[in-house]
Scaffold this motif. Sequence first.
Motif, PDB file in Angstrom:
ATOM      1  N   GLY A 121       0.799  -1.225   0.000  1.00  0.00           N
ATOM      2  CA  GLY A 121       0.000   0.000   0.000  1.00  0.00           C
ATOM      3  C   GLY A 121       0.830   1.272   0.000  1.00  0.00           C
ATOM      4  N   ALA A 122       2.086   1.193  -0.454  1.00  0.00           N
ATOM      5  CA  ALA A 122       2.966   2.362  -0.443  1.00  0.00           C
ATOM      6  C   ALA A 122       2.355   3.500  -1.246  1.00  0.00           C
ATOM      7  CB  ALA A 122       4.329   1.992  -1.009  1.00  0.00           C
ATOM      8  N   ARG A 123       2.485   4.685  -0.678  1.00  0.00           N
ATOM      9  CA  ARG A 123       1.990   5.891  -1.345  1.00  0.00           C
ATOM     10  C   ARG A 123       3.152   6.849  -1.529  1.00  0.00           C
ATOM     11  NH1 ARG A 123      -2.780   7.685   2.448  1.00  0.00           N
ATOM     12  NH2 ARG A 123      -1.317   9.396   2.413  1.00  0.00           N
ATOM     13  N   LEU A 124       3.081   7.648  -2.584  1.00  0.00           N
ATOM     14  CA  LEU A 124       4.158   8.583  -2.883  1.00  0.00           C
ATOM     15  C   LEU A 124       4.408   9.537  -1.722  1.00  0.00           C
ATOM     16  CD1 LEU A 124       6.235   9.632  -4.932  1.00  0.00           C
ATOM     17  CD2 LEU A 124       4.475  11.220  -5.738  1.00  0.00           C
ATOM     18  N   ASP A 125       3.355  10.050  -1.083  1.00  0.00           N
ATOM     19  CA  ASP A 125       3.572  11.011  -0.003  1.00  0.00           C
ATOM     20  C   ASP A 125       4.366  10.398   1.151  1.00  0.00           C
ATOM     21  OD1 ASP A 125       1.319   9.439   0.718  1.00  0.00           O
ATOM     22  OD2 ASP A 125       0.492  11.044   1.951  1.00  0.00           O
ATOM     23  N   THR A 126       4.115   9.121   1.446  1.00  0.00           N
ATOM     24  CA  THR A 126       4.848   8.442   2.519  1.00  0.00           C
ATOM     25  C   THR A 126       6.310   8.266   2.137  1.00  0.00           C
ATOM     26  OG1 THR A 126       2.846   7.273   3.159  1.00  0.00           O
ATOM     27  CG2 THR A 126       4.931   6.358   3.938  1.00  0.00           C
TER      28      THR A 126
ATOM     29  N   LEU B 190       4.167   6.589  -8.161  1.00  0.00           N
ATOM     30  CA  LEU B 190       3.408   7.643  -8.838  1.00  0.00           C
ATOM     31  C   LEU B 190       2.094   7.090  -9.371  1.00  0.00           C
ATOM     32  CD1 LEU B 190       6.089   9.565 -10.931  1.00  0.00           C
ATOM     33  CD2 LEU B 190       4.674  10.500  -9.101  1.00  0.00           C
ATOM     34  N   ARG B 191       1.021   7.761  -9.078  1.00  0.00           N
ATOM     35  CA  ARG B 191      -0.288   7.391  -9.610  1.00  0.00           C
ATOM     36  C   ARG B 191      -0.481   8.068 -10.972  1.00  0.00           C
ATOM     37  NH1 ARG B 191       0.128   4.088  -6.097  1.00  0.00           N
ATOM     38  NH2 ARG B 191      -0.982   4.069  -4.122  1.00  0.00           N
ATOM     39  N   ASP B 192      -1.282   7.462 -11.816  1.00  0.00           N
ATOM     40  CA  ASP B 192      -1.601   8.078 -13.107  1.00  0.00           C
ATOM     41  C   ASP B 192      -2.132   9.487 -12.876  1.00  0.00           C
ATOM     42  OD1 ASP B 192      -0.844   5.838 -14.492  1.00  0.00           O
ATOM     43  OD2 ASP B 192      -2.885   5.051 -14.702  1.00  0.00           O
ATOM     44  N   GLY B 193      -1.630  10.406 -13.666  1.00  0.00           N
ATOM     45  CA  GLY B 193      -2.101  11.782 -13.580  1.00  0.00           C
ATOM     46  C   GLY B 193      -1.379  12.639 -12.554  1.00  0.00           C
ATOM     47  N   HIS B 194      -0.428  12.062 -11.780  1.00  0.00           N
ATOM     48  CA  HIS B 194       0.300  12.878 -10.791  1.00  0.00           C
ATOM     49  C   HIS B 194       1.141  13.907 -11.536  1.00  0.00           C
ATOM     50  CE1 HIS B 194       2.994  14.094  -7.577  1.00  0.00           C
ATOM     51  NE2 HIS B 194       2.129  13.565  -6.738  1.00  0.00           N
ATOM     52  N   ARG B 195       1.202  15.094 -11.004  1.00  0.00           N
ATOM     53  CA  ARG B 195       1.909  16.198 -11.659  1.00  0.00           C
ATOM     54  C   ARG B 195       3.386  15.894 -11.909  1.00  0.00           C
ATOM     55  NH1 ARG B 195       0.769  21.065  -8.614  1.00  0.00           N
ATOM     56  NH2 ARG B 195       2.281  22.035  -9.961  1.00  0.00           N
TER      57      ARG B 195
ATOM     58  N   ALA C 296       9.322  23.796   0.617  1.00  0.00           N
ATOM     59  CA  ALA C 296       9.658  23.658  -0.803  1.00  0.00           C
ATOM     60  C   ALA C 296       8.703  22.695  -1.506  1.00  0.00           C
ATOM     61  CB  ALA C 296      11.099  23.183  -0.950  1.00  0.00           C
ATOM     62  N   TRP C 297       8.404  21.553  -0.872  1.00  0.00           N
ATOM     63  CA  TRP C 297       7.435  20.626  -1.465  1.00  0.00           C
ATOM     64  C   TRP C 297       6.084  21.316  -1.633  1.00  0.00           C
ATOM     65  CZ3 TRP C 297       9.042  16.832  -4.121  1.00  0.00           C
ATOM     66  CH2 TRP C 297      10.083  15.994  -3.713  1.00  0.00           C
ATOM     67  N   ARG C 298       5.684  22.070  -0.612  1.00  0.00           N
ATOM     68  CA  ARG C 298       4.391  22.764  -0.664  1.00  0.00           C
ATOM     69  C   ARG C 298       4.361  23.758  -1.828  1.00  0.00           C
ATOM     70  NH1 ARG C 298       4.558  24.409   4.102  1.00  0.00           N
ATOM     71  NH2 ARG C 298       5.172  26.542   3.712  1.00  0.00           N
ATOM     72  N   LEU C 299       5.462  24.503  -2.021  1.00  0.00           N
ATOM     73  CA  LEU C 299       5.521  25.460  -3.130  1.00  0.00           C
ATOM     74  C   LEU C 299       5.436  24.754  -4.482  1.00  0.00           C
ATOM     75  CD1 LEU C 299       8.239  27.914  -1.808  1.00  0.00           C
ATOM     76  CD2 LEU C 299       5.816  28.410  -2.190  1.00  0.00           C
ATOM     77  N   LEU C 300       5.903  23.522  -4.537  1.00  0.00           N
ATOM     78  CA  LEU C 300       5.808  22.732  -5.773  1.00  0.00           C
ATOM     79  C   LEU C 300       4.436  22.069  -5.925  1.00  0.00           C
ATOM     80  CD1 LEU C 300       9.320  21.028  -5.745  1.00  0.00           C
ATOM     81  CD2 LEU C 300       8.525  22.807  -7.322  1.00  0.00           C
ATOM     82  N   GLY C 301       3.593  22.204  -4.903  1.00  0.00           N
ATOM     83  CA  GLY C 301       2.260  21.617  -4.956  1.00  0.00           C
ATOM     84  C   GLY C 301       2.260  20.111  -4.747  1.00  0.00           C
ATOM     85  N   VAL C 302       3.239  19.606  -3.984  1.00  0.00           N
ATOM     86  CA  VAL C 302       3.370  18.169  -3.755  1.00  0.00           C
ATOM     87  C   VAL C 302       3.133  17.875  -2.279  1.00  0.00           C
ATOM     88  CG1 VAL C 302       4.938  16.189  -3.869  1.00  0.00           C
ATOM     89  CG2 VAL C 302       4.999  17.937  -5.663  1.00  0.00           C
ATOM     90  N   THR C 303       2.260  16.918  -2.008  1.00  0.00           N
ATOM     91  CA  THR C 303       1.952  16.522  -0.638  1.00  0.00           C
ATOM     92  C   THR C 303       3.000  15.519  -0.153  1.00  0.00           C
ATOM     93  OG1 THR C 303      -0.397  16.796  -1.076  1.00  0.00           O
ATOM     94  CG2 THR C 303       0.212  15.459   0.840  1.00  0.00           C
ATOM     95  N   VAL C 304       3.483  15.734   1.058  1.00  0.00           N
ATOM     96  CA  VAL C 304       4.502  14.864   1.664  1.00  0.00           C
ATOM     97  C   VAL C 304       3.979  14.353   2.997  1.00  0.00           C
ATOM     98  CG1 VAL C 304       6.862  14.782   2.584  1.00  0.00           C
ATOM     99  CG2 VAL C 304       6.372  16.102   0.525  1.00  0.00           C
ATOM    100  N   GLY C 305       4.188  13.069   3.232  1.00  0.00           N
ATOM    101  CA  GLY C 305       3.781  12.461   4.503  1.00  0.00           C
ATOM    102  C   GLY C 305       4.743  12.837   5.615  1.00  0.00           C
ATOM    103  N   PRO C 306       4.595  12.186   6.777  1.00  0.00           N
ATOM    104  CA  PRO C 306       5.466  12.480   7.913  1.00  0.00           C
ATOM    105  C   PRO C 306       6.941  12.314   7.560  1.00  0.00           C
ATOM    106  CG  PRO C 306       3.658  11.033   8.555  1.00  0.00           C
ATOM    107  CD  PRO C 306       3.616  11.142   7.070  1.00  0.00           C
ATOM    108  N   VAL C 307       7.749  13.271   7.994  1.00  0.00           N
ATOM    109  CA  VAL C 307       9.186  13.235   7.737  1.00  0.00           C
ATOM    110  C   VAL C 307       9.820  12.380   8.814  1.00  0.00           C
ATOM    111  CG1 VAL C 307      11.281  14.630   7.561  1.00  0.00           C
ATOM    112  CG2 VAL C 307       9.115  15.480   6.635  1.00  0.00           C
TER     113      VAL C 307
END
Length: 199
Positions: A88-93, A142-147, A183-194
Amino acid sequence: MTQHLTPVGRRPANRGPKAAAGNRAALVDAAREIFTADGLDAPLSRIARRAGVGQGVLYRHFPDRHAIAAAVLEENVRQIEQAAAARGARLDTVLGVLTWHLTQSAAFIGLLHADGANGGPSVAAFARDLSERVERALRGCLRDGHRLGAPERPDDLMLAVAMVSGAVTGPTREERARRALAAWRLLGVTVGPVRPFEG
């Protein structure tokens, strides 16, 4: 793998040859901490003390500073790959794990920007291999359609990683993490817990 590290100044106990894998893991963990705090020029004796082993044990596993730095980088990439391969890995994680490593290690940032200018062909090949592994791990999530996965812009993913890694500056891990997330936020990318991968 969590190791109980010996406080600086205490003589480490001899755990014998059966402890080789544990010793190596403890040395890599200690090297990551020492290099993060004091840079790549930190005394190797501090790494051995922090890992709770003698300096001879360190040299049996890692003949020089480059070997232990390479082992830390290899472990960083391995954790990113494990996070990407988890059920169930997700890009944000996975980006959270990547970002944790960026905030911990200037050497890891250098790896992602490596062009071979500072170490010759073997260092360049090593860096390129690890960087390609990071890219494969991220692409697998990466899911289909991810920026960052647009087929007409194949460089966007690693360009975004490079841009974020360039923002990872500051005197503390917290400040570096704050800047990376901004920086991730400015790129419009969601990031999980660091945080590191704990599989």
